[in-house]
Design an enzyme around this catalytic site. Structure first.
Site, PDB file in Angstrom:
ATOM      1  N   ARG A   1       0.776  -1.155  -0.078  1.00 30.12           N
ATOM      2  CA  ARG A   1      -0.029  -0.050   0.002  1.00 30.12           C
ATOM      3  C   ARG A   1       0.978   1.292   0.088  1.00 30.12           C
ATOM      4  O   ARG A   1       1.703   1.403   1.088  1.00 30.12           O
ATOM      5  CB  ARG A   1      -0.961   0.049   1.141  1.00 30.12           C
ATOM      6  CG  ARG A   1      -1.810  -1.121   1.014  1.00 30.12           C
ATOM      7  CD  ARG A   1      -2.650  -1.429   2.345  1.00 30.12           C
ATOM      8  NE  ARG A   1      -3.621  -2.496   2.045  1.00 30.12           N
ATOM      9  CZ  ARG A   1      -4.611  -2.941   2.817  1.00 30.12           C
ATOM     10  NH1 ARG A   1      -5.070  -2.030   3.908  1.00 30.12           N
ATOM     11  NH2 ARG A   1      -5.366  -3.855   2.517  1.00 30.12           N
TER      12      ARG A   1
ATOM     13  N   GLU B   1       0.520   4.224   0.818  1.00 30.71           N
ATOM     14  CA  GLU B   1      -0.078   5.356   1.491  1.00 30.71           C
ATOM     15  C   GLU B   1       1.078   6.113   2.486  1.00 30.71           C
ATOM     16  O   GLU B   1       2.028   5.373   2.832  1.00 30.71           O
ATOM     17  CB  GLU B   1      -0.954   4.859   2.651  1.00 30.71           C
ATOM     18  CG  GLU B   1      -2.257   4.183   2.095  1.00 30.71           C
ATOM     19  CD  GLU B   1      -3.193   3.191   2.974  1.00 30.71           C
ATOM     20  OE1 GLU B   1      -2.469   2.760   4.137  1.00 30.71           O
ATOM     21  OE2 GLU B   1      -3.998   2.751   2.528  1.00 30.71           O
TER      22      GLU B   1
ATOM     23  N   GLU C   1      -7.447  -2.278  15.574  1.00 26.05           N
ATOM     24  CA  GLU C   1      -7.990  -3.043  14.639  1.00 26.05           C
ATOM     25  C   GLU C   1      -7.047  -4.262  14.197  1.00 26.05           C
ATOM     26  O   GLU C   1      -6.086  -4.114  13.808  1.00 26.05           O
ATOM     27  CB  GLU C   1      -8.576  -2.183  13.271  1.00 26.05           C
ATOM     28  CG  GLU C   1      -9.086  -3.042  12.303  1.00 26.05           C
ATOM     29  CD  GLU C   1      -8.988  -2.467  10.960  1.00 26.05           C
ATOM     30  OE1 GLU C   1      -9.259  -1.347  10.832  1.00 26.05           O
ATOM     31  OE2 GLU C   1      -8.833  -3.084   9.857  1.00 26.05           O
TER      32      GLU C   1
ATOM     33  N   ARG D   1       0.694  -6.930  12.358  1.00 28.05           N
ATOM     34  CA  ARG D   1      -0.466  -5.996  13.378  1.00 28.05           C
ATOM     35  C   ARG D   1      -0.641  -7.065  14.685  1.00 28.05           C
ATOM     36  O   ARG D   1      -0.867  -6.594  15.575  1.00 28.05           O
ATOM     37  CB  ARG D   1      -1.676  -5.674  12.645  1.00 28.05           C
ATOM     38  CG  ARG D   1      -2.558  -4.847  13.428  1.00 28.05           C
ATOM     39  CD  ARG D   1      -2.341  -3.513  13.748  1.00 28.05           C
ATOM     40  NE  ARG D   1      -2.191  -2.734  12.539  1.00 28.05           N
ATOM     41  CZ  ARG D   1      -3.109  -1.808  11.905  1.00 28.05           C
ATOM     42  NH1 ARG D   1      -4.509  -2.269  12.494  1.00 28.05           N
ATOM     43  NH2 ARG D   1      -3.009  -1.336  10.979  1.00 28.05           N
TER      44      ARG D   1
ATOM     45  N   ARG E   1       1.669   1.945  13.323  1.00 33.43           N
ATOM     46  CA  ARG E   1       0.662   0.566  13.151  1.00 33.43           C
ATOM     47  C   ARG E   1       0.511   0.068  11.675  1.00 33.43           C
ATOM     48  O   ARG E   1      -0.263  -0.733  11.410  1.00 33.43           O
ATOM     49  CB  ARG E   1      -0.496   0.810  13.603  1.00 33.43           C
ATOM     50  CG  ARG E   1      -1.433   2.149  13.111  1.00 33.43           C
ATOM     51  CD  ARG E   1      -2.733   2.053  13.972  1.00 33.43           C
ATOM     52  NE  ARG E   1      -3.667   1.575  13.478  1.00 33.43           N
ATOM     53  CZ  ARG E   1      -5.347   1.443  13.978  1.00 33.43           C
ATOM     54  NH1 ARG E   1      -5.255   2.235  15.003  1.00 33.43           N
ATOM     55  NH2 ARG E   1      -6.028   0.896  13.404  1.00 33.43           N
ATOM     56  N   HIS E   2       1.057   0.981  10.707  1.00 35.16           N
ATOM     57  CA  HIS E   2       1.389   0.982   9.278  1.00 35.16           C
ATOM     58  C   HIS E   2       2.619   0.538   8.573  1.00 35.16           C
ATOM     59  O   HIS E   2       3.564   1.189   9.186  1.00 35.16           O
ATOM     60  CB  HIS E   2       0.585   2.254   8.759  1.00 35.16           C
ATOM     61  CG  HIS E   2      -0.782   2.169   9.088  1.00 35.16           C
ATOM     62  ND1 HIS E   2      -1.300   3.323   9.963  1.00 35.16           N
ATOM     63  CD2 HIS E   2      -1.890   1.593   8.622  1.00 35.16           C
ATOM     64  CE1 HIS E   2      -2.772   3.289  10.036  1.00 35.16           C
ATOM     65  NE2 HIS E   2      -3.172   2.161   9.204  1.00 35.16           N
TER      66      HIS E   2
END
Ligand code: ATP
Ligand code: MG
Length: 424
Positions: free
Chosen positions: A210, A212, A347, A398, A218-219
């Protein structure tokens, strides 16, 4: 002579051959100690000037930390030695020298900051603490596969280079694929759905990319996902599977990684499950004056759920339709059969029932501002006998991060790919 692992040496009498890394050297002039480390543990080696040969005794002095040696010696009981045993050195050989100084501190209480440790990840992996994280991560993957195979699911591999976006949105890494433009997969969503429509229960450990531009704890820009998809199932069915799956993973880690959990000072409890609607969560958060978006939970709200329901997998279902991707099945006008699972305040998974009806899929693509023509092959795959189906995806890094209480997801990936890092 056959090599013994250190763990075995503790149970042996007589001579052993050990191989490993120099963890520590202590020189008391007439007597020298080395703490030797291998993947199973640590043991004290002793050289006594009058008993160990001159050459071996000299070599002991010159050894740098993290050098690799092999040793033949006698296992002896010793009250002072850690674990009650030591090995009296008879022969010692240098296999690979470690240059000094080491670029990072690899001691148990290393103060080297994470970015520097990641620059030298190969050396950081000499640390027991770092190894413990990846031993636990190995168990997490093993447990996921065990669980899925017991469920009767088929393990699948999907392509990582795809012709167009699988989910819409623009956060993709483009690749030049001969004359064509292609991109790296952001999820195996559409493929696992197509597969579930013939093989019924399918699972994968799939790498996703990704693009982003976030820089959060957390990413990652490259991460691995546990994917699951089941035919003839709705959201309730796959939430129940996910609950049991996480339950099983935690149970296996507690069984197989006692040593690692102790080293990392992690106390685990087998999680229970709780089902709650998005609207109920919004109501609860109002009480605490915590902001909840109209169709997404804030990090703060996730954290609060973790606090209110500790050691619980909280399934937030009946999610607002606008907050879910185009392929999630609507429930009435505004809600959906989509859900998120929150565990330890974050999440871990999104999932839901998918749309298996071509006309509805086209309608939802349009509603999301996507071009149905771009998704023709996908939509058409549901025209020739496709049952209802549902599934979910859990991030491997995660869930590792959350199980071990790590502060930064980069701790839970061997070689992270983030906004600033493409090597090592
Ligand atoms: P988040 O809200 O945390 O950004 P998401 O809703 O964008 O996640 P999904 O597309 O639902 O993510 O992905 C499924 C799961 O994969 C997430 O629940 C999470 O466990 C994991 N995941 C998603 N994005 C990332 C990422 N950038 N890095 C690591 N893991 C991720
Ligand atoms: Mg999500």
């Amino acid at each position: 002579m056959e090599r013994s692992y250190i763990e075995e040496a503790f149970k042996k009498k007589g001579k052993v051959l050990l191989k490993g890394w120099v963890h520590e050297v202590r020189d008391l002039s007439k007597i020298r100690f080395i703490i030797l480390r291998d993947i199973t543990g640590q043991i004290q080696l002793v050289g006594v000037k009058s008993e160990t040969g001159e050459k071996a005794f000299e070599l002991m002095k010159s050894l740098n930390r993290e050098s690799v040696i092999s040793v033949i010696g006698e296992v002896k009981d010793s009250k002072q030695a850690p674990g009650g045993k030591e090995v009296l050195i008879e022969k010692i050989e240098l296999i690979a020298k470690a240059e000094h100084p080491l670029p990072i501190d690899v001691s148990d209480f290393s103060k080297t900051e994470l970015p520097k440790r990641l620059d030298y990840r190969f050396l950081d992996l000499h640390r027991k603490q770092t190894q413990a994280i990846f031993k636990v991560q190995s168990t997490i993957q093993q447990a996921y596969m065990e669980f899925m195979i017991n469920e009767g699911a088929v393990m699948a591999q999907f392509p990582s280079i795809i012709g167009s976006s699988s989910e819409g949105g623009t956060d993709l890494f483009n690749v030049q694929y001969f004359e064509k433009k292609a991109c790296l997969s952001q999820s195996c969503q559409l493929y696992k759905q197509m597969l579930a429509c013939s093989m019924e229960k399918v699972f994968a450990i799939f790498t996703v990319w990704r693009a982003e531009k976030h820089n959060t704890v957390r990413h990652l820009n490259e991460s691995r996902q546990f994917d699951y998809e089941q035919a003839f199932a709705d959201d309730k069915v796959v939430m129940e599977v996910l609950g049991r799956c996480v339950h099983y993973i935690v149970k296996r880690v507690m069984e197989l990684n006692k040593k690692e959990l102790e080293l990392l000072e992690v106390k685990l409890k087998i999680p229970t499950t709780k089902y709650i609607t998005f609207a109920q969560v919004s109501e609860i958060m109002k009480k605490y004056k915590i902001h909840v978006g109209k169709d997404d939970l804030s990090g703060e709200a996730e954290e609060k759920l973790g606090e209110l329901y500790p050691d619980t997998i909280v399934f937030v279902h009946d999610w607002p339709l606008s907050g879910k991707p185009f392929y999630i099945m609507p429930k009435g006008k505004d809600l959906s059969y989509g859900f998120d699972a929150i565990y330890k305040g974050m999440e871990i998974s999104s999932g839901g029932q998918r749309i298996h009806l071509p006309d509805l899929l086209i309608e939802r693509l349009k509603a999301k501002g996507l071009d149905p023509k771009q998704f023709k092959a996908y939509v058409d795959s549901f025209r020739y006998g496709a049952p209802m189906h549902a599934g979910w995806g859990v991030g491997l890094e995660r869930i590792t991060m959350l199980i071990l209480g790590l502060k930064n997801i980069r701790e839970a990936v061997l070689f992270p790919r983030d906004r600033d890092r493409v090597s090592p």
